[in-house]
Design a protein around this motif. Structure first.
Motif, short mmCIF file in Angstrom:
data_model
loop_
_atom_site.label_atom_id
_atom_site.label_comp_id
_atom_site.label_asym_id
_atom_site.label_seq_id
_atom_site.Cartn_x
_atom_site.Cartn_y
_atom_site.Cartn_z
N LEU A 1 52.98 47.76 46.60
CA LEU A 1 52.97 49.09 45.99
C LEU A 1 53.11 50.20 47.03
O LEU A 1 53.43 51.33 46.68
CB LEU A 1 51.70 49.27 45.15
CG LEU A 1 51.58 48.31 43.96
CD1 LEU A 1 50.32 48.60 43.16
CD2 LEU A 1 52.80 48.39 43.04
N TYR B 1 52.90 49.96 37.84
CA TYR B 1 51.70 50.22 38.65
C TYR B 1 52.09 50.89 39.96
O TYR B 1 53.15 50.61 40.52
CB TYR B 1 50.98 48.91 38.94
CG TYR B 1 50.15 48.43 37.77
CD1 TYR B 1 50.72 47.69 36.74
CD2 TYR B 1 48.80 48.76 37.66
CE1 TYR B 1 49.97 47.26 35.65
CE2 TYR B 1 48.04 48.34 36.58
CZ TYR B 1 48.64 47.60 35.58
OH TYR B 1 47.90 47.19 34.51
N SER B 2 51.20 51.75 40.43
CA SER B 2 51.41 52.37 41.74
C SER B 2 50.05 52.64 42.38
O SER B 2 49.01 52.51 41.74
CB SER B 2 52.19 53.68 41.58
OG SER B 2 51.49 54.56 40.72
N LEU B 3 50.06 53.00 43.64
CA LEU B 3 48.82 53.22 44.37
C LEU B 3 48.12 54.48 43.88
O LEU B 3 48.77 55.44 43.50
CB LEU B 3 49.09 53.35 45.87
CG LEU B 3 49.62 52.10 46.56
CD1 LEU B 3 49.72 52.34 48.06
CD2 LEU B 3 48.70 50.91 46.29
N ASP B 4 46.81 54.45 43.92
CA ASP B 4 46.03 55.60 43.49
C ASP B 4 45.04 56.04 44.56
O ASP B 4 43.98 56.53 44.27
CB ASP B 4 45.27 55.26 42.19
CG ASP B 4 44.63 56.49 41.57
OD1 ASP B 4 45.11 57.61 41.80
OD2 ASP B 4 43.62 56.33 40.85
N LYS C 1 42.55 48.12 39.35
CA LYS C 1 42.42 49.29 38.48
C LYS C 1 40.97 49.74 38.43
O LYS C 1 40.66 50.91 38.56
CB LYS C 1 42.91 48.89 37.08
CG LYS C 1 43.63 49.97 36.32
CD LYS C 1 43.91 49.55 34.87
CE LYS C 1 44.59 48.20 34.74
NZ LYS C 1 44.76 47.77 33.33
N VAL D 1 44.67 51.43 42.09
CA VAL D 1 46.00 51.57 41.50
C VAL D 1 45.91 52.34 40.19
O VAL D 1 44.86 52.39 39.55
CB VAL D 1 46.66 50.20 41.22
CG1 VAL D 1 46.79 49.40 42.51
CG2 VAL D 1 45.88 49.41 40.19
N GLU E 1 56.60 51.67 43.30
CA GLU E 1 55.88 51.33 42.07
C GLU E 1 56.59 50.13 41.47
O GLU E 1 57.79 49.94 41.66
CB GLU E 1 55.87 52.50 41.09
CG GLU E 1 57.14 52.68 40.30
CD GLU E 1 56.97 53.66 39.12
OE1 GLU E 1 55.89 54.25 38.98
OE2 GLU E 1 57.95 53.83 38.38
N TYR F 1 48.58 53.41 36.60
CA TYR F 1 49.76 52.88 35.91
C TYR F 1 50.31 53.89 34.93
O TYR F 1 49.62 54.82 34.51
CB TYR F 1 49.40 51.58 35.19
CG TYR F 1 48.38 51.77 34.09
CD1 TYR F 1 47.02 51.75 34.36
CD2 TYR F 1 48.79 51.97 32.78
CE1 TYR F 1 46.09 51.93 33.35
CE2 TYR F 1 47.86 52.15 31.76
CZ TYR F 1 46.51 52.13 32.07
OH TYR F 1 45.59 52.33 31.06
N LEU G 1 48.89 45.34 46.89
CA LEU G 1 48.77 46.70 47.42
C LEU G 1 49.88 47.01 48.41
O LEU G 1 50.46 48.09 48.39
CB LEU G 1 47.39 46.88 48.08
CG LEU G 1 46.20 46.87 47.10
CD1 LEU G 1 44.88 46.86 47.84
CD2 LEU G 1 46.27 48.07 46.16
#
Lengths: 123, 123
Positions: free
Chosen positions: A56, A101-104, A85, A90, A60, A92, A53
């Motif tokens: 990220l 992948y990146s933070l969500d 996920k 995260v 990404e 993607y 995390l």
DNA sequence: ATAAAATATGAGCAAATATTCATATGAAAT
DNA sequence: ATTTCATATGAATATTTGCTCATATTTTAT
């Protein structure tokens, strides 16, 4: 106000402050919320996932890059990304064979910051 | 800027974006901080401990009261209180035979609130 | 002194979890 | 079509963890 009788079945001690117990019982959030809250923190409670995390936060990254960065197996990273996920932490996007992948979640940083405040203060 | 060579020993994939990896590596907090952070969240990552902490938001309580409230063994509660004590999240005072526990951190509520925001938003 | 009550703690067990290993999937390149 | 590469995934293993049970400790009451 609670009218519950105190339950002695599992507890092995006599009630000392029944009034306190009942008052606190009424103030508690619902079982489900507390469970969900623990689940979220459980996801944060692993060094590998914390590292992913934090990575990220900066950028990404694809799975391979993360594996190299953390000096871990691609498989191990992939497994942990699945956990992240599922917790919707995260997201993607795919670009050919590569998955980025990146933070969500915008709250992750705030949660981490509070945690760090706790750590640094107790040193 | 990082001058580390990327480590291939454990990772089983070729580096795709070496520049990204190096940049992210430089931005990461120290290993120790990340470990400590994970440890804090690990403590929060258990329903029983979350419940104990929420109970203590409402009132200081003795071990027996908590056991009754959560319908659990005194021993189980005592074990978990030790974990919370070691994490410096709770403190205690003795009054005769009875030990009263209370919160020892003003940030706990804020951390929980952030966690709850995350949960409610993702529903 | 002895008994009783509240809490703490160590050992053991069962369940959960992180990683490894082998392999599957899916997409690009030849 | 076949190979190659990035990623995903299932099974197995090792470690961690939460609880139980028995017992120790500490303090009060008799």
């Amino acid at each position: 106000m609670s009218e519950n009788k105190v339950d002695f079945e599992r507890c092995d001690c006599t009630v000392i402050h029944e009034d306190v117990v009942n008052a606190v019982r009424d103030s508690m959030p619902h079982e489900e919320s507390l469970y969900d809250l623990a689940e979220v923190f459980k996801v944060f409670g692993d060094t590998t996932r914390i590292k992913i995390l934090y990575a990220l936060f900066a950028s990404e990254m694809c799975v391979c890059d993360i594996a190299v960065l953390l000096n871990m197996t691609q498989s191990a990273i992939s497994h942990q990304l699945r956990v992240l996920k599922q917790a919707r932490l995260v997201k993607y996007r795919k670009e050919g064979k590569v998955v980025y992948y990146s933070l969500d979640d915008e709250h992750i940083k705030q949660i981490f910051d509070q945690g760090l405040i706790h750590i640094t203060e107790k040193k």
